[in-house]
Design an enzyme around this catalytic site. Structure first.
Site, PDB file in Angstrom:
ATOM      1  N   GLY A  79      37.014  42.214  43.719  1.00 38.12           N
ATOM      2  CA  GLY A  79      37.255  40.787  43.866  1.00 38.12           C
ATOM      3  C   GLY A  79      36.374  39.982  42.932  1.00 38.12           C
ATOM      4  O   GLY A  79      35.294  40.441  42.534  1.00 38.12           O
ATOM      5  N   GLN A 124      31.952  33.155  39.169  1.00 39.66           N
ATOM      6  CA  GLN A 124      31.275  34.370  38.689  1.00 39.66           C
ATOM      7  C   GLN A 124      31.456  34.589  37.189  1.00 39.66           C
ATOM      8  O   GLN A 124      30.771  35.411  36.584  1.00 39.66           O
ATOM      9  CB  GLN A 124      31.764  35.598  39.465  1.00 39.66           C
ATOM     10  N   CYS A 147      28.404  43.014  45.150  1.00 41.89           N
ATOM     11  CA  CYS A 147      28.880  41.819  44.451  1.00 41.89           C
ATOM     12  C   CYS A 147      28.620  41.989  42.963  1.00 41.89           C
ATOM     13  O   CYS A 147      27.526  42.414  42.583  1.00 41.89           O
ATOM     14  CB  CYS A 147      28.136  40.592  44.987  1.00 41.89           C
ATOM     15  N   LEU A 148      29.607  41.651  42.138  1.00 44.29           N
ATOM     16  CA  LEU A 148      29.430  41.802  40.685  1.00 44.29           C
ATOM     17  C   LEU A 148      28.317  40.898  40.160  1.00 44.29           C
ATOM     18  O   LEU A 148      27.762  41.154  39.098  1.00 44.29           O
ATOM     19  CB  LEU A 148      30.746  41.503  39.953  1.00 44.29           C
ATOM     20  N   HIS A 198      34.367  37.245  51.530  1.00 47.18           N
ATOM     21  CA  HIS A 198      33.299  37.307  50.532  1.00 47.18           C
ATOM     22  C   HIS A 198      33.618  36.370  49.349  1.00 47.18           C
ATOM     23  O   HIS A 198      32.764  35.597  48.914  1.00 47.18           O
ATOM     24  CB  HIS A 198      33.156  38.766  50.066  1.00 47.18           C
ATOM     25  N   GLU A 199      34.849  36.435  48.851  1.00 51.28           N
ATOM     26  CA  GLU A 199      35.213  35.639  47.677  1.00 51.28           C
ATOM     27  C   GLU A 199      35.321  34.150  48.003  1.00 51.28           C
ATOM     28  O   GLU A 199      34.921  33.302  47.206  1.00 51.28           O
ATOM     29  CB  GLU A 199      36.531  36.135  47.066  1.00 51.28           C
TER      30      GLU A 199
HETATM   31 ZN    ZN Z   1      30.594  38.483  45.142  1.00 52.76          ZN
END
Ligand code: ZN
Length: 171
Positions: free
Chosen positions: A46, A51, A94-95, A136-137
């Protein structure tokens, strides 16, 4: 389409509240395409606009397994309209917080309302990994990170680690 650089903790942009998408223009489609490409490249399940530094309420998700056919989801202006009473722990990453994973407890099922790239308003119910991912997103759109759901002790430890790493890189 292009792969865009990821915004990494402790970058203050991660705390921004993203703006509604508004009219679905060519730029919006291009941003969604870039987000999908960046997400698949990472790889991640995601991604939220912020981000890659775009404070717009767009989320891309694909929870299909590695060997399966890709099932890209693009959600514009998503909002959670219902959550189940039951909760479930899930190990999240998380990225924007690379190589850190922790268990977060969230509602097990959610219903989400969003617009598609065709401008259609859709409601969809999800459970399991997709439910976790959606929450989360959508948190990202409001400047919330998954580490905010951890104890203050754990969160402070992660923040410190990433602040140090950023300082090292800047030096
Ligand atoms: Zn994230």
């Amino acid at each position: 389409m292009s792969i865009r650089p990821l915004v990494i903790l402790p970058d203050a942009r991660l705390r921004e509240i993203s703006a509604p998408v508004g009219t679905i223009t060519g730029d919006v489609r291009k941003l969604a395409a870039d987000m999908l490409e960046t997400m698949y490249d990472a790889p991640g399940v995601g991604l939220a606009g912020i981000q890659i530094g775009e404070a717009v309420r767009i989320v891309t998700i694909d929870t299909s397994k590695e060997k399966e056919e890709r099932k890209p989801l693009v959600l514009l202006d998503p909002e959670i309209v219902w959550t189940s009473g039951e909760t479930r722990p899930y190990e999240e990453g998380c990225l924007s917080i690379p190589d850190y994973y922790a268990e977060v407890i969230r509602p097990d099922r959610v219903r989400v309302r969003f617009r598609t790239l065709d401008g259609e308003t859709v409601e969809r119910e999800a459970d399991g990994l997709l439910a976790t991912c959606l929450q989360h997103e959508i948190d990202h759109l409001n400047g919330v990170l998954f580490i905010d759901h951890l104890s203050k002790l754990k969160r402070d430890r992660v923040m410190k680690k990433f602040a140090k790493a950023a300082k090292r890189e800047a030096a």
